[in-house]
Design a protein around this motif. Sequence first.
Motif, PDB file in Angstrom:
ATOM      1  N   ALA A 183      24.493 -15.839  37.539  1.00 47.13           N
ATOM      2  CA  ALA A 183      25.212 -14.795  38.274  1.00 47.13           C
ATOM      3  C   ALA A 183      26.331 -14.195  37.427  1.00 47.13           C
ATOM      4  CB  ALA A 183      25.775 -15.376  39.567  1.00 47.13           C
ATOM      5  N   ILE A 184      27.016 -15.035  36.653  1.00 46.09           N
ATOM      6  CA  ILE A 184      28.108 -14.556  35.809  1.00 46.09           C
ATOM      7  C   ILE A 184      27.585 -13.577  34.765  1.00 46.09           C
ATOM      8  CG2 ILE A 184      29.897 -15.211  34.159  1.00 46.09           C
ATOM      9  CD1 ILE A 184      30.456 -16.056  37.039  1.00 46.09           C
ATOM     10  N   PHE A 185      26.447 -13.899  34.150  1.00 49.54           N
ATOM     11  CA  PHE A 185      25.875 -12.972  33.172  1.00 49.54           C
ATOM     12  C   PHE A 185      25.414 -11.689  33.846  1.00 49.54           C
ATOM     13  CE2 PHE A 185      26.249 -16.097  29.965  1.00 49.54           C
ATOM     14  CZ  PHE A 185      26.006 -15.478  28.746  1.00 49.54           C
ATOM     15  N   GLY A 186      25.010 -11.771  35.110  1.00 54.78           N
ATOM     16  CA  GLY A 186      24.703 -10.560  35.856  1.00 54.78           C
ATOM     17  C   GLY A 186      25.930  -9.684  36.013  1.00 54.78           C
ATOM     18  N   LEU A 187      27.081 -10.312  36.241  1.00 55.44           N
ATOM     19  CA  LEU A 187      28.328  -9.555  36.338  1.00 55.44           C
ATOM     20  C   LEU A 187      28.696  -8.944  34.988  1.00 55.44           C
ATOM     21  CD1 LEU A 187      30.547 -11.843  38.620  1.00 55.44           C
ATOM     22  CD2 LEU A 187      28.894 -10.082  39.262  1.00 55.44           C
ATOM     23  N   PHE A 188      28.415  -9.655  33.896  1.00 52.90           N
ATOM     24  CA  PHE A 188      28.626  -9.093  32.562  1.00 52.90           C
ATOM     25  C   PHE A 188      27.827  -7.801  32.408  1.00 52.90           C
ATOM     26  CE2 PHE A 188      30.282 -13.122  30.650  1.00 52.90           C
ATOM     27  CZ  PHE A 188      31.332 -12.559  29.939  1.00 52.90           C
ATOM     28  N   GLY A 189      26.540  -7.880  32.747  1.00 56.71           N
ATOM     29  CA  GLY A 189      25.685  -6.706  32.603  1.00 56.71           C
ATOM     30  C   GLY A 189      26.142  -5.546  33.458  1.00 56.71           C
ATOM     31  N   ALA A 190      26.498  -5.837  34.712  1.00 52.62           N
ATOM     32  CA  ALA A 190      26.951  -4.772  35.609  1.00 52.62           C
ATOM     33  C   ALA A 190      28.288  -4.191  35.159  1.00 52.62           C
ATOM     34  CB  ALA A 190      27.069  -5.319  37.036  1.00 52.62           C
TER      35      ALA A 190
ATOM     36  N   ILE B  99      22.330 -25.701  27.159  1.00 54.97           N
ATOM     37  CA  ILE B  99      22.614 -24.448  27.856  1.00 54.97           C
ATOM     38  C   ILE B  99      21.286 -23.755  28.167  1.00 54.97           C
ATOM     39  CG2 ILE B  99      23.549 -22.116  27.611  1.00 54.97           C
ATOM     40  CD1 ILE B  99      25.904 -23.193  26.179  1.00 54.97           C
ATOM     41  N   SER B 100      21.125 -23.353  29.412  1.00 57.83           N
ATOM     42  CA  SER B 100      19.886 -22.694  29.827  1.00 57.83           C
ATOM     43  C   SER B 100      19.941 -21.213  29.460  1.00 57.83           C
ATOM     44  CB  SER B 100      19.674 -22.862  31.338  1.00 57.83           C
ATOM     45  OG  SER B 100      18.550 -22.127  31.770  1.00 57.83           O
ATOM     46  N   TRP B 101      19.364 -20.873  28.310  1.00 62.64           N
ATOM     47  CA  TRP B 101      19.352 -19.466  27.900  1.00 62.64           C
ATOM     48  C   TRP B 101      18.518 -18.638  28.871  1.00 62.64           C
ATOM     49  CZ3 TRP B 101      14.768 -17.057  27.035  1.00 62.64           C
ATOM     50  CH2 TRP B 101      13.662 -17.857  26.734  1.00 62.64           C
ATOM     51  N   GLN B 102      17.533 -19.278  29.495  1.00 62.31           N
ATOM     52  CA  GLN B 102      16.685 -18.543  30.436  1.00 62.31           C
ATOM     53  C   GLN B 102      17.502 -18.018  31.617  1.00 62.31           C
ATOM     54  OE1 GLN B 102      16.219 -21.716  29.447  1.00 62.31           O
ATOM     55  NE2 GLN B 102      14.095 -22.096  28.835  1.00 62.31           N
ATOM     56  N   ALA B 103      18.397 -18.868  32.151  1.00 65.97           N
ATOM     57  CA  ALA B 103      19.227 -18.445  33.275  1.00 65.97           C
ATOM     58  C   ALA B 103      20.174 -17.325  32.867  1.00 65.97           C
ATOM     59  CB  ALA B 103      20.023 -19.634  33.814  1.00 65.97           C
ATOM     60  N   HIS B 104      20.734 -17.415  31.658  1.00 63.31           N
ATOM     61  CA  HIS B 104      21.661 -16.385  31.187  1.00 63.31           C
ATOM     62  C   HIS B 104      20.951 -15.041  31.013  1.00 63.31           C
ATOM     63  CE1 HIS B 104      24.784 -19.411  29.381  1.00 63.31           C
ATOM     64  NE2 HIS B 104      24.454 -19.681  30.637  1.00 63.31           N
ATOM     65  N   ILE B 105      19.795 -15.062  30.377  1.00 65.39           N
ATOM     66  CA  ILE B 105      19.067 -13.810  30.131  1.00 65.39           C
ATOM     67  C   ILE B 105      18.537 -13.222  31.432  1.00 65.39           C
ATOM     68  CG2 ILE B 105      17.099 -12.766  28.964  1.00 65.39           C
ATOM     69  CD1 ILE B 105      19.475 -13.528  27.158  1.00 65.39           C
ATOM     70  N   GLY B 106      18.013 -14.069  32.297  1.00 66.76           N
ATOM     71  CA  GLY B 106      17.520 -13.577  33.579  1.00 66.76           C
ATOM     72  C   GLY B 106      18.617 -12.909  34.389  1.00 66.76           C
ATOM     73  N   GLY B 107      19.796 -13.546  34.447  1.00 72.26           N
ATOM     74  CA  GLY B 107      20.908 -12.960  35.169  1.00 72.26           C
ATOM     75  C   GLY B 107      21.401 -11.673  34.536  1.00 72.26           C
ATOM     76  N   LEU B 108      21.449 -11.650  33.203  1.00 68.31           N
ATOM     77  CA  LEU B 108      21.926 -10.458  32.498  1.00 68.31           C
ATOM     78  C   LEU B 108      21.021  -9.257  32.755  1.00 68.31           C
ATOM     79  CD1 LEU B 108      23.828  -9.126  30.429  1.00 68.31           C
ATOM     80  CD2 LEU B 108      22.326 -10.007  28.622  1.00 68.31           C
ATOM     81  N   VAL B 109      19.723  -9.449  32.638  1.00 66.49           N
ATOM     82  CA  VAL B 109      18.785  -8.342  32.855  1.00 66.49           C
ATOM     83  C   VAL B 109      18.886  -7.826  34.290  1.00 66.49           C
ATOM     84  CG1 VAL B 109      16.342  -7.713  32.948  1.00 66.49           C
ATOM     85  CG2 VAL B 109      17.197  -9.099  31.047  1.00 66.49           C
ATOM     86  N   ALA B 110      18.917  -8.747  35.248  1.00 68.75           N
ATOM     87  CA  ALA B 110      19.025  -8.322  36.646  1.00 68.75           C
ATOM     88  C   ALA B 110      20.345  -7.604  36.899  1.00 68.75           C
ATOM     89  CB  ALA B 110      18.893  -9.535  37.565  1.00 68.75           C
ATOM     90  N   GLY B 111      21.420  -8.089  36.286  1.00 65.20           N
ATOM     91  CA  GLY B 111      22.716  -7.448  36.471  1.00 65.20           C
ATOM     92  C   GLY B 111      22.743  -6.023  35.940  1.00 65.20           C
ATOM     93  N   VAL B 112      22.107  -5.803  34.797  1.00 64.63           N
ATOM     94  CA  VAL B 112      22.053  -4.458  34.234  1.00 64.63           C
ATOM     95  C   VAL B 112      21.239  -3.536  35.140  1.00 64.63           C
ATOM     96  CG1 VAL B 112      21.163  -3.076  32.316  1.00 64.63           C
ATOM     97  CG2 VAL B 112      22.404  -5.194  31.847  1.00 64.63           C
ATOM     98  N   VAL B 113      20.093  -4.022  35.602  1.00 60.06           N
ATOM     99  CA  VAL B 113      19.221  -3.186  36.439  1.00 60.06           C
ATOM    100  C   VAL B 113      19.897  -2.847  37.769  1.00 60.06           C
ATOM    101  CG1 VAL B 113      17.035  -3.132  37.710  1.00 60.06           C
ATOM    102  CG2 VAL B 113      17.102  -4.056  35.386  1.00 60.06           C
ATOM    103  N   VAL B 114      20.400  -3.870  38.452  1.00 62.35           N
ATOM    104  CA  VAL B 114      21.038  -3.640  39.753  1.00 62.35           C
ATOM    105  C   VAL B 114      22.332  -2.855  39.574  1.00 62.35           C
ATOM    106  CG1 VAL B 114      22.116  -4.761  41.738  1.00 62.35           C
ATOM    107  CG2 VAL B 114      19.985  -5.672  40.784  1.00 62.35           C
TER     108      VAL B 114
END
Length: 295
Positions: free
Chosen positions: A202-209, A241-256
């Motif tokens: 979720a935090i990486f999603g906030l980064f992207g947004a 560190i789960s890179w998968q969770a970071h990348i998944g959240g980042l991509v979703a954050g950018v899109v949303v």
Amino acid sequence: MDDQAAGSPQDAHRVPHCYRHPDRETGIRCTRCERPICPECMVNAAVGFQCPDCVRSGSGTGHAPNAAMPRTLAGGTVAADPHLITKILIGINLAVFIAVQFSEPLLNDLVLIGRWPPEPFLPTDGVADGDWYRLVTSMFTHEAIWHIAFNMLSLWWLGGPLEAALGRARYLALYFVSGLAGSALAYLLGAPTTGTLGASGAIFGLFGATAVLMRRLDYDMRPIIALLVINLIFTFTWANISWQAHIGGLVAGVVVGYAMVHAPRERRSLVQYGTCALVLAVIVGLTLLRTAQLT
């Protein structure tokens, strides 16, 4: 800040600074009180923009009850406390962290795991066995003090401005969709017997947004890009560190995030929440695919 009185000869040649963010120059003023406001503080009004203080005090200004309600940049309702949801999310994370310190079985029940390995581990079901709730509960679970400290500081630093810019409902949708996207990608690509936990998706999603929002407001992108790059370096170089969770959240954050701040006004809610629904559909599809692989 400059301590000279407004209206001095030197001030006449200077760009005004936002009264709520003195470090930000702006050429925009509130249409009611005429104080300078930066893009983050701008609230759409029937005519021009208003500052948050005028919006909160609008009920006592003699405006008609049916006047257009001021909105945030993304069309959300302006709240008296623009950081309330961020505070609640931090509180939930802290409460769960304290609880799991006293109960290992509780920790095992909350982490994201595809399939539990055989003994001597607890005979607990994973996501592949039907515990889909782990995709959500793992977003609020931390085991190490440094982990939750870093994530909560990031949540406060990124979440507050985003909540103010998007509004509570849109901000909450962004947070959960990003977190779920991180969980889904970790479930899809991670080892099925490896537990994953933390709010990092979720935090990486906030980064992207945040990057999308800063681009929309024409802010200097270098600080957020530098911080994101540093975090991505840690993501791919540190162990456990789960890179998968970071990348998944980042991509979703950018899109949303892009849908939130660029949706056309006449179809704003449809585009914003429709994008969230599409991303959620992808998340469900990935989860079903991985479950089929493990069963």
